[in-house]
Design a protein around this motif. Structure first.
Motif, mmCIF file in Angstrom:
data_model
loop_
_atom_site.group_PDB
_atom_site.id
_atom_site.type_symbol
_atom_site.label_atom_id
_atom_site.label_comp_id
_atom_site.label_asym_id
_atom_site.label_seq_id
_atom_site.Cartn_x
_atom_site.Cartn_y
_atom_site.Cartn_z
ATOM 1 N N GLU A 60 0.713 -1.300 0.016
ATOM 2 C CA GLU A 60 0.163 0.141 0.063
ATOM 3 C C GLU A 60 0.828 1.081 -0.138
ATOM 4 N N ASN A 61 2.276 1.178 0.020
ATOM 5 C CA ASN A 61 3.014 2.176 0.275
ATOM 6 C C ASN A 61 4.102 2.164 -0.806
ATOM 7 N N GLU A 62 3.979 1.783 -2.162
ATOM 8 C CA GLU A 62 4.885 2.056 -3.305
ATOM 9 C C GLU A 62 5.979 1.010 -3.079
ATOM 10 N N GLU A 63 5.675 -0.137 -2.534
ATOM 11 C CA GLU A 63 6.577 -1.065 -2.059
ATOM 12 C C GLU A 63 7.815 -0.848 -1.070
ATOM 13 N N TRP A 64 7.539 0.057 -0.372
ATOM 14 C CA TRP A 64 8.473 0.614 0.827
ATOM 15 C C TRP A 64 8.077 -0.062 1.941
ATOM 16 N N TRP A 65 9.043 -0.502 2.914
ATOM 17 C CA TRP A 65 8.506 -1.064 4.291
ATOM 18 C C TRP A 65 8.515 0.128 5.170
ATOM 19 N N PRO A 66 8.026 0.180 6.345
ATOM 20 C CA PRO A 66 7.870 1.230 7.123
ATOM 21 C C PRO A 66 9.225 2.073 7.396
ATOM 22 N N THR A 67 9.253 3.397 6.813
ATOM 23 C CA THR A 67 10.275 4.352 7.194
ATOM 24 C C THR A 67 9.772 5.651 7.931
ATOM 25 N N PRO A 68 10.211 5.736 9.120
ATOM 26 C CA PRO A 68 9.743 7.005 9.791
ATOM 27 C C PRO A 68 10.251 7.976 8.967
ATOM 28 N N ALA A 69 9.357 9.431 8.722
ATOM 29 C CA ALA A 69 9.935 10.400 8.042
ATOM 30 C C ALA A 69 11.329 11.032 8.765
ATOM 31 N N MET A 159 12.510 0.553 26.021
ATOM 32 C CA MET A 159 13.503 -0.512 25.356
ATOM 33 C C MET A 159 12.770 -1.882 25.974
ATOM 34 N N ASN A 160 11.971 -1.842 27.086
ATOM 35 C CA ASN A 160 11.507 -3.303 27.673
ATOM 36 C C ASN A 160 10.335 -3.436 26.934
ATOM 37 N N ASN A 161 9.769 -2.665 26.140
ATOM 38 C CA ASN A 161 8.337 -2.877 25.488
ATOM 39 C C ASN A 161 8.628 -3.569 24.064
ATOM 40 N N ILE A 162 9.784 -3.872 23.423
ATOM 41 C CA ILE A 162 10.045 -4.379 22.403
ATOM 42 C C ILE A 162 11.074 -5.164 22.210
ATOM 43 N N SER A 163 10.826 -6.356 21.713
ATOM 44 C CA SER A 163 11.738 -7.481 21.579
ATOM 45 C C SER A 163 12.666 -7.671 20.273
ATOM 46 N N TYR A 164 12.303 -6.819 19.198
ATOM 47 C CA TYR A 164 12.709 -6.951 17.853
ATOM 48 C C TYR A 164 13.262 -5.742 17.360
ATOM 49 N N GLY A 165 14.372 -6.103 16.650
ATOM 50 C CA GLY A 165 15.157 -5.089 15.826
ATOM 51 C C GLY A 165 14.681 -4.975 14.312
ATOM 52 N N TYR A 166 15.337 -3.755 13.818
ATOM 53 C CA TYR A 166 14.819 -3.553 12.426
ATOM 54 C C TYR A 166 16.009 -2.853 11.663
ATOM 55 N N GLN A 167 16.124 -2.911 10.271
ATOM 56 C CA GLN A 167 17.122 -2.645 9.661
ATOM 57 C C GLN A 167 17.103 -0.892 9.664
ATOM 58 N N VAL A 168 18.195 -0.512 10.058
ATOM 59 C CA VAL A 168 18.313 0.910 10.220
ATOM 60 C C VAL A 168 17.830 1.703 8.880
ATOM 61 N N PRO A 169 16.658 2.377 8.867
ATOM 62 C CA PRO A 169 16.122 2.918 7.566
ATOM 63 C C PRO A 169 16.594 4.036 7.340
ATOM 64 N N PHE A 170 17.353 4.996 8.361
ATOM 65 C CA PHE A 170 17.807 6.661 7.959
ATOM 66 C C PHE A 170 19.270 6.375 7.241
ATOM 67 N N GLU A 174 18.786 2.712 -1.152
ATOM 68 C CA GLU A 174 19.068 1.362 -1.677
ATOM 69 C C GLU A 174 19.378 0.459 -0.258
ATOM 70 N N THR A 175 19.713 1.294 1.049
ATOM 71 C CA THR A 175 19.936 0.588 2.147
ATOM 72 C C THR A 175 18.403 0.096 2.896
ATOM 73 N N ARG A 176 17.540 0.755 2.597
ATOM 74 C CA ARG A 176 16.249 0.729 3.254
ATOM 75 C C ARG A 176 15.486 -0.297 2.885
ATOM 76 N N ALA A 177 14.495 -0.828 4.109
ATOM 77 C CA ALA A 177 13.843 -2.292 3.721
ATOM 78 C C ALA A 177 12.843 -1.531 2.600
ATOM 79 N N SER A 178 12.520 -2.638 1.778
ATOM 80 C CA SER A 178 11.695 -2.463 0.587
ATOM 81 C C SER A 178 11.538 -3.887 -0.137
ATOM 82 N N GLU A 179 10.775 -3.872 -0.952
ATOM 83 C CA GLU A 179 10.350 -5.200 -1.808
ATOM 84 C C GLU A 179 11.358 -5.096 -2.881
ATOM 85 N N ASN A 180 12.069 -4.117 -3.181
ATOM 86 C CA ASN A 180 13.223 -4.002 -4.268
ATOM 87 C C ASN A 180 14.508 -4.476 -4.111
#
Length: 307
Positions: A60-69, A159-170, A174-180
């Motif tokens: 729903e977002n042009e094949e980009w995984w969530p990336t904060p502005a 940090m006690n409310n989340i157990s998972y990490g994410y690929q740094v999107p900033f 080409e280094t951000r999470a996407s379908e491409n």
């Protein structure tokens, strides 16, 4: 004449108790192993739900995984990437329950505008794609704080409310999470060992994926360190194609690089397998692969999961 019923002697009772204690001691590792195995399966199931939500979001977002502005023009200048769990954007409060109270939010917007990697996951909660409880691995000591007014917040409470990490999107696109990007790219995982320590652990004697997994244990996620057997060491990793696998070492990137560290030294063997602490990368802050091949030259295959 009736015979008096004979009871247990103290010696016999002590012998029975000794046998019971021995049986408990023998069964404890087995029960512990079974419990961790169940937790690991549940932890993986949570990540699979998150993976599905990521795919839906991307569709729903042009094949980009969530990336904060963030200000893309600030890359290489000072994007103010927050590699710290000590300050979260919910305001000054003494407990998670207090943090969940919108009336306790501090007036200053400083912490609200500082970038946080975990905001990417919170975007899924705000959109209603995933429940906050799904971001808790049962193998960890983390706990969910549920608040009906999730749209009033931009990140997790602590940090006690989340157990998972994410690929740094900033970083560059080409280094951000996407379908491409390459389907072998890990884009999420159990949170890494550096979110609670500023020090890199001692490196294994042999920097190689086939090194005894027990030597890599300090580099693995702390989520599953309570495992009774070596086969339980490791972390769940979420890949670009949407599948989740349990891996015994953090060396699972496209180039076999460390999930949790910043690629360095021209992607040399030690630069890929060990790397550098994410918060100690090239100034001002490290995005995946930043300056791997020298100033201004980055690698697009660096897996950098945070926290």
């Amino acid at each position: 004449m009736k015979q008096r019923r004979r009871g247990f002697t103290l010696v016999e009772l002590s012998a029975v108790l000794a046998v019971v204690v021995m049986l408990i001691a023998m069964l404890a590792p087995i029960l512990s192993q079974a419990s961790e195995s169940d937790n690991r399966v549940a932890c993986r199931a949570n990540m699979q739900v998150i993976a599905t939500a990521m795919k839906i979001y991307a569709n729903e977002n042009e094949e980009w995984w969530p990336t904060p502005a963030f200000d893309e023009g600030a890359l290489g200048v000072d994007p103010d990437i927050r590699y710290s769990g000590q300050v979260m954007p919910q305001g000054n409060c003494g407990s998670p329950l207090e943090c969940a109270d919108p009336t306790r939010l501090q007036e200053s917007t400083t912490d609200w505008t500082a970038l946080s990697v975990t905001r990417a996951y919170w975007m899924l909660i705000r959109s209603g794609e995933v429940d906050a409880k799904r971001f808790i691995c049962p193998s960890s000591d983390d706990y969910a704080v549920v608040n009906e007014d999730v749209d009033q917040f931009y990140d997790f409470f602590s940090m006690n409310n989340i157990s998972y990490g994410y690929q740094v999107p900033f970083g560059p696109r080409e280094t951000r999470a996407s379908e491409n990007i390459d389907p072998r790219m890990p884009l999420g995982a159990d949170h890494g060992p550096y979110s609670v320590s500023d020090q890199m652990p001692d490196s294994p004697k042999d920097y190689h994926p086939d090194t005894d997994p027990s030597l890599w244990q300090p580099f693995n996620s702390p989520n599953h360190r309570g495992a009774a057997l070596r086969s339980e060491f490791g972390q769940n990793a979420l890949f670009q194609d949407g599948h989740v696998s349990f891996v015994r070492t953090p060396l699972v990137g496209i180039d076999g690089d460390n999930l949790y560290s910043h690629m360095s030294d021209n992607a040399s063997r030690i630069g890929r397998y060990v790397g550098t602490h994410p918060a100690n990368g090239p100034p001002p802050d490290a995005f995946p692969g930043q300056d791997t091949f020298g100033a201004g030259w980055h690698a697009s295959t660096d897996s950098l999961i945070w926290p």
